[in-house]
Design a protein around this motif. Structure first.
Motif, PDB file in Angstrom:
ATOM      1  N   HIS A  88       0.974  -1.124  -0.007  1.00 45.00           N
ATOM      2  CA  HIS A  88       0.056   0.107   0.060  1.00 45.00           C
ATOM      3  C   HIS A  88       0.873   1.219  -0.107  1.00 45.00           C
ATOM      4  O   HIS A  88       2.201   1.184   0.662  1.00 45.00           O
ATOM      5  CB  HIS A  88      -0.789   0.111   1.349  1.00 45.00           C
ATOM      6  CG  HIS A  88      -1.999   0.651   1.264  1.00 45.00           C
ATOM      7  ND1 HIS A  88      -3.167   0.242   0.772  1.00 45.00           N
ATOM      8  CD2 HIS A  88      -2.416   2.148   1.300  1.00 45.00           C
ATOM      9  CE1 HIS A  88      -4.388   1.240   0.738  1.00 45.00           C
ATOM     10  NE2 HIS A  88      -3.719   2.264   1.098  1.00 45.00           N
ATOM     11  N   VAL A  90       0.822   5.419   1.222  1.00 38.73           N
ATOM     12  CA  VAL A  90       0.016   6.634   1.827  1.00 38.73           C
ATOM     13  C   VAL A  90       0.702   7.766   1.219  1.00 38.73           C
ATOM     14  O   VAL A  90       2.206   7.975   1.356  1.00 38.73           O
ATOM     15  CB  VAL A  90       0.122   6.491   3.411  1.00 38.73           C
ATOM     16  CG1 VAL A  90      -0.372   7.686   3.931  1.00 38.73           C
ATOM     17  CG2 VAL A  90      -0.578   5.272   3.945  1.00 38.73           C
ATOM     18  N   THR A 108      -3.510   5.480  -0.316  1.00 38.71           N
ATOM     19  CA  THR A 108      -4.597   6.304   0.551  1.00 38.71           C
ATOM     20  C   THR A 108      -3.946   7.841   0.623  1.00 38.71           C
ATOM     21  O   THR A 108      -2.662   7.971   0.664  1.00 38.71           O
ATOM     22  CB  THR A 108      -4.624   5.709   1.937  1.00 38.71           C
ATOM     23  OG1 THR A 108      -5.183   4.523   1.691  1.00 38.71           O
ATOM     24  CG2 THR A 108      -5.338   6.661   2.793  1.00 38.71           C
ATOM     25  N   VAL A 110      -3.614  11.394   2.557  1.00 38.74           N
ATOM     26  CA  VAL A 110      -4.051  11.712   3.972  1.00 38.74           C
ATOM     27  C   VAL A 110      -3.202  13.418   3.968  1.00 38.74           C
ATOM     28  O   VAL A 110      -2.281  13.504   3.394  1.00 38.74           O
ATOM     29  CB  VAL A 110      -3.217  10.840   5.088  1.00 38.74           C
ATOM     30  CG1 VAL A 110      -3.283  11.082   6.343  1.00 38.74           C
ATOM     31  CG2 VAL A 110      -3.849   9.636   4.713  1.00 38.74           C
ATOM     32  N   ALA A 115      -1.014  12.051  11.042  1.00 35.19           N
ATOM     33  CA  ALA A 115      -2.209  11.487  10.642  1.00 35.19           C
ATOM     34  C   ALA A 115      -1.675  10.444   9.499  1.00 35.19           C
ATOM     35  O   ALA A 115      -2.257   8.886   9.557  1.00 35.19           O
ATOM     36  CB  ALA A 115      -3.329  12.206   9.802  1.00 35.19           C
ATOM     37  N   ALA A 116      -0.718  10.748   8.554  1.00 38.82           N
ATOM     38  CA  ALA A 116      -0.265   9.611   7.756  1.00 38.82           C
ATOM     39  C   ALA A 116       0.538   8.493   8.425  1.00 38.82           C
ATOM     40  O   ALA A 116       0.113   7.361   7.794  1.00 38.82           O
ATOM     41  CB  ALA A 116       0.689  10.433   6.735  1.00 38.82           C
ATOM     42  N   ALA A 118      -0.025   7.584  11.212  1.00 38.57           N
ATOM     43  CA  ALA A 118      -1.103   6.661  11.792  1.00 38.57           C
ATOM     44  C   ALA A 118      -1.831   5.647  10.898  1.00 38.57           C
ATOM     45  O   ALA A 118      -2.139   4.481  11.122  1.00 38.57           O
ATOM     46  CB  ALA A 118      -2.027   7.429  12.697  1.00 38.57           C
ATOM     47  N   GLN A 119      -2.331   6.318   9.675  1.00 36.56           N
ATOM     48  CA  GLN A 119      -2.959   5.648   8.804  1.00 36.56           C
ATOM     49  C   GLN A 119      -2.060   4.389   8.018  1.00 36.56           C
ATOM     50  O   GLN A 119      -2.362   3.268   7.854  1.00 36.56           O
ATOM     51  CB  GLN A 119      -3.209   6.466   7.539  1.00 36.56           C
ATOM     52  CG  GLN A 119      -4.020   5.728   6.402  1.00 36.56           C
ATOM     53  CD  GLN A 119      -5.458   5.249   6.824  1.00 36.56           C
ATOM     54  OE1 GLN A 119      -6.219   5.859   7.487  1.00 36.56           O
ATOM     55  NE2 GLN A 119      -5.609   3.976   6.399  1.00 36.56           N
ATOM     56  N   ALA A 120      -0.713   4.780   8.031  1.00 37.86           N
ATOM     57  CA  ALA A 120       0.370   3.863   7.674  1.00 37.86           C
ATOM     58  C   ALA A 120       0.677   2.688   8.516  1.00 37.86           C
ATOM     59  O   ALA A 120       0.621   1.389   7.897  1.00 37.86           O
ATOM     60  CB  ALA A 120       1.587   4.513   7.198  1.00 37.86           C
ATOM     61  N   SER A 122      -1.593   1.864  10.741  1.00 38.97           N
ATOM     62  CA  SER A 122      -2.802   0.967  10.581  1.00 38.97           C
ATOM     63  C   SER A 122      -2.823  -0.170   9.241  1.00 38.97           C
ATOM     64  O   SER A 122      -3.336  -1.357   9.551  1.00 38.97           O
ATOM     65  CB  SER A 122      -4.025   1.597  10.498  1.00 38.97           C
ATOM     66  OG  SER A 122      -5.340   0.997  10.456  1.00 38.97           O
ATOM     67  N   LEU A 123      -2.245   0.219   8.296  1.00 37.36           N
ATOM     68  CA  LEU A 123      -2.536  -0.437   6.944  1.00 37.36           C
ATOM     69  C   LEU A 123      -1.191  -1.582   7.160  1.00 37.36           C
ATOM     70  O   LEU A 123      -1.156  -2.703   6.361  1.00 37.36           O
ATOM     71  CB  LEU A 123      -2.193   0.457   5.714  1.00 37.36           C
ATOM     72  CG  LEU A 123      -3.427   1.334   5.589  1.00 37.36           C
ATOM     73  CD1 LEU A 123      -2.867   2.294   4.335  1.00 37.36           C
ATOM     74  CD2 LEU A 123      -4.269   0.339   4.845  1.00 37.36           C
TER      75      LEU A 123
END
Length: 194
Positions: A88, A90, A108, A110, A115-116, A118-120, A122-123
């Motif tokens: 993935h 980000v 994704t 972001v 926030a990026a 955190a999203q990374a 999570s993925l």
């Protein structure tokens, strides 16, 4: 637990590209050896020295997500929707693309580095996050969000260009000695920050 690893091919004077975003010989080591090697894209083989293949083979399978800035996304057209490393991507951006031709790609968008990350994470799950060097790396270093630095040091001097740490203006930081792997026209320097 995921580690956030900033990485890039870099000149001896600290640049990841020249002022026109050309990388010159910085990527030559990806195709100057006898060992065929793949990242996430089965259509994009590399040909590495044995030492570089062994090193990347110990790192790249552990990468779940690549994190890049909007500039690199635009320059590469998001690698046509195929992550170069990991499953993935980000993209840190204030404005996602409105007309990207690969809307179903595992990308994704972001806003903001915290926030990026955190999203990374999570993925990525238990896998690591590779961050493309440049302004994003400088921002992450200043925010204390990097765990490792990998400089793939190429024996070339640019004189001017885009710095590995972007516009970093944070405090001076001294790291421990790196793991050193000597490839062919590249020396891989892997620093642990935390």
């Amino acid at each position: 637990m995921s580690r956030v690893i900033a990485t890039a091919a870099v000149s001896l004077d600290g640049f990841v590209a020249d002022t026109s975003d050309a990388v010159g010989p910085l990527f030559d080591w990806y195709n100057n050896g006898p060992v065929e090697f793949y990242g996430a894209d089965p259509g994009r083989p590399f040909h590495l020295s044995q030492a570089s293949a062994d090193y990347l083979g110990s790192v790249w399978p552990g990468i779940g997500v690549t994190m890049i800035g909007r500039r690199l996304f635009d320059l590469t057209n998001g690698w046509n929707g195929v992550p170069s490393v990991g499953d993935h991507v980000v993209v840190v951006t204030h404005e996602p693309p409105a007309d990207w031709p690969f809307p179903d790609a595992p990308f994704t968008f972001v806003n903001g580095i915290e926030a990026a990350v955190a999203q990374a994470k999570s993925l990525a799950g238990d896998r690591d996050i590779a961050v493309a060097a440049g302004n994003l790396t400088g921002q992450l270093l200043e925010a204390g969000l990097l765990d490792d630095l990998v400089l793939n040091l190429v024996p070339v001097v640019f004189g001017t260009g885009r710095p590995f740490f972007g516009n970093y203006t944070g405090h001076q930081q001294l790291f421990d000695d790196p793991k050193v792997v000597e490839g062919d026209r590249v020396t891989h320097l892997h620093y642990k920050i935390s």
